[in-house]
Design a protein around this motif. Structure first.
Motif, mmCIF file in Angstrom:
data_model
loop_
_atom_site.group_PDB
_atom_site.id
_atom_site.type_symbol
_atom_site.label_atom_id
_atom_site.label_comp_id
_atom_site.label_asym_id
_atom_site.label_seq_id
_atom_site.Cartn_x
_atom_site.Cartn_y
_atom_site.Cartn_z
ATOM 1 N N LYS A 226 -107.873 -28.297 12.722
ATOM 2 C CA LYS A 226 -109.067 -28.966 11.900
ATOM 3 C C LYS A 226 -110.336 -28.212 11.988
ATOM 4 O O LYS A 226 -111.488 -28.781 11.309
ATOM 5 N N ALA A 227 -110.225 -27.180 12.106
ATOM 6 C CA ALA A 227 -111.425 -26.172 12.357
ATOM 7 C C ALA A 227 -111.305 -24.868 11.548
ATOM 8 O O ALA A 227 -110.345 -24.156 11.918
ATOM 9 N N TYR A 228 -112.052 -24.213 10.946
ATOM 10 C CA TYR A 228 -111.799 -23.068 10.183
ATOM 11 C C TYR A 228 -112.214 -22.112 11.444
ATOM 12 O O TYR A 228 -111.486 -21.051 11.698
ATOM 13 N N PHE A 229 -113.153 -22.238 12.373
ATOM 14 C CA PHE A 229 -113.667 -21.455 13.405
ATOM 15 C C PHE A 229 -113.137 -21.926 14.410
ATOM 16 O O PHE A 229 -113.420 -22.451 15.427
ATOM 17 N N SER A 230 -111.547 -21.405 14.477
ATOM 18 C CA SER A 230 -110.780 -21.925 15.601
ATOM 19 C C SER A 230 -110.650 -20.555 16.716
ATOM 20 O O SER A 230 -110.231 -19.664 16.293
ATOM 21 N N TYR A 231 -110.845 -20.904 17.815
ATOM 22 C CA TYR A 231 -110.993 -19.908 19.006
ATOM 23 C C TYR A 231 -109.993 -20.159 19.917
ATOM 24 O O TYR A 231 -110.032 -21.206 20.686
ATOM 25 N N ALA A 232 -109.088 -19.244 20.340
ATOM 26 C CA ALA A 232 -108.085 -19.160 21.262
ATOM 27 C C ALA A 232 -108.794 -18.689 22.552
ATOM 28 O O ALA A 232 -109.353 -17.365 22.308
ATOM 29 N N MET A 233 -108.517 -19.038 23.459
ATOM 30 C CA MET A 233 -109.116 -18.090 24.894
ATOM 31 C C MET A 233 -108.166 -16.976 24.888
ATOM 32 O O MET A 233 -106.891 -16.963 24.820
ATOM 33 N N GLU A 234 -108.684 -16.093 25.467
ATOM 34 C CA GLU A 234 -107.871 -14.909 26.015
ATOM 35 C C GLU A 234 -106.718 -15.222 27.080
ATOM 36 O O GLU A 234 -105.594 -14.407 26.979
ATOM 37 N N ASN A 235 -106.892 -16.158 27.636
ATOM 38 C CA ASN A 235 -105.696 -16.813 28.598
ATOM 39 C C ASN A 235 -105.136 -17.863 28.077
ATOM 40 O O ASN A 235 -104.276 -18.568 28.615
ATOM 41 N N ALA A 236 -105.064 -18.180 26.652
ATOM 42 C CA ALA A 236 -104.344 -19.278 25.899
ATOM 43 C C ALA A 236 -102.914 -19.035 25.977
ATOM 44 O O ALA A 236 -102.355 -17.870 26.236
ATOM 45 N N HIS A 237 -102.052 -19.939 25.762
ATOM 46 C CA HIS A 237 -100.674 -20.111 25.461
ATOM 47 C C HIS A 237 -100.586 -19.214 24.193
ATOM 48 O O HIS A 237 -101.285 -19.217 23.443
ATOM 49 N N PRO A 238 -99.436 -18.484 24.128
ATOM 50 C CA PRO A 238 -99.058 -17.663 22.905
ATOM 51 C C PRO A 238 -99.250 -18.429 21.691
ATOM 52 O O PRO A 238 -99.710 -18.047 20.586
ATOM 53 N N GLU A 239 -98.841 -19.755 21.700
ATOM 54 C CA GLU A 239 -98.723 -20.491 20.376
ATOM 55 C C GLU A 239 -100.222 -21.017 19.965
ATOM 56 O O GLU A 239 -100.235 -20.992 18.682
ATOM 57 N N ILE A 240 -100.896 -20.887 20.806
ATOM 58 C CA ILE A 240 -102.460 -21.328 20.248
ATOM 59 C C ILE A 240 -102.869 -20.018 19.899
ATOM 60 O O ILE A 240 -103.748 -19.966 18.749
ATOM 61 N N LYS A 241 -102.699 -18.959 20.487
ATOM 62 C CA LYS A 241 -103.233 -17.545 19.828
ATOM 63 C C LYS A 241 -102.656 -17.376 18.509
ATOM 64 O O LYS A 241 -103.351 -16.894 17.671
ATOM 65 N N GLU A 242 -101.383 -17.993 18.226
ATOM 66 C CA GLU A 242 -100.744 -17.591 17.002
ATOM 67 C C GLU A 242 -101.556 -18.318 16.031
ATOM 68 O O GLU A 242 -101.620 -17.976 14.716
#
Length: 268
Positions: A226-242
């Motif tokens: 829902k956001a263009y500016f979508s930020y995954a944390m460095e410690n995020a689950h691989p699917e979130i980073k993807e």
């Protein structure tokens, strides 16, 4: 990066805005004030209970938007923007099934309170982190006078590889989400952080291009969309980073606040 049009910032709590000890950084409030002065709405989006979030943000509880219980309960300035409750009959079926999974503890998450029937110390330690209004009952199936937003299973064996595997059939008509290493959340099919974000964006005429979000775990997936500016944390689950366009430093390095400092600096 052009942050000049951002009107809405939403962030997950645990593993994201909060540090590994589940605390807010002292740097958060100054950057929040700067967001407020620029007219940027701030939303706390979490699997946590509404009352827990209100207490976490006591100084600004009347100013920010709460997407509680994974987006199934959205409240702004005391006004309910969304209540996505589950059918009582389905709730009871889920409770009965959850009871068959060895070693799993159940939290029945109502709008008025969370309900538990087990008070094991290792379980209650987890419950008390995320729920402030908690009622101990003899039988979860006997709880009637509430709207049920979520069933949360505390699975100390690890939710993704254990309790998650028991609810494959339910995925067709319910939202079944691994929301943390030891948490599995089951909600109404329409209840998720992405739907909560949609409700806010529609109400305040905000586009995805004007939205910034931060997340770390699988219950944040639909919010990222829902956001263009979508930020995954460095410690995020691989699917979130993807699925995220951008990366923030880990929650132990105060990554969300660092990006927000850049945001308020760039929108002077």
């Amino acid at each position: 990066m052009d942050f000049s049009n951002i009107k809405l910032v939403a962030t997950d709590m645990d593993g994201t805005l909060l540090d590994p000890h589940h605390n807010l950084s002292e740097d958060f409030y100054p950057v929040y004030q700067a967001l407020k002065e620029k007219g940027i709405l701030f939303a706390a989006a979490s699997g946590r209970q509404y009352y827990n979030l209100v207490n976490l943000f006591t100084p600004i509880k009347d100013e920010i938007i709460f997407l509680a219980e994974n987006g199934s309960y959205v409240v702004y300035q005391g006004q309910e923007l969304l209540v996505q409750a589950m059918d009582h009959g389905i709730t009871k079926q889920l409770l009965q099934k959850a009871r068959t999974i060895p070693g799993v503890y159940i939290v029945l998450c109502g709008k008025k309170s969370a309900y538990v029937e087990n008070t094991s110390p290792e379980f209650m330690e987890q419950v008390n982190l995320y729920y402030d209004a908690v009622e101990v009952v003899e039988d979860l199936l006997a709880v009637e006078d509430d709207q049920f937003l979520k069933i949360a299973l505390c699975d100390l064996a690890g939710a993704e590889g254990n309790s998650n595997t028991y609810f494959q059939e339910e995925r067709a008509h319910l939202q079944v989400t691994v929301s943390g290493k030891i948490w599995l959340d089951i909600c109404d099919k329409q209840a998720n952080k992405g739907r909560g974000m949609e409700v806010i964006q529609q109400k305040y005429n905000i586009t995805p291009e004007q939205t910034m979000v931060f997340g770390d775990y699988l219950n944040d997936l639909k919010m990222m969309e829902k956001a263009y500016f979508s930020y995954a944390m460095e410690n995020a689950h691989p699917e979130i980073k993807e699925v995220s366009r951008f990366r923030a430093k880990s929650n132990s390095q105060n990554g969300v606040v660092e990006v927000l400092q850049q945001l308020v600096g760039a929108t002077v």
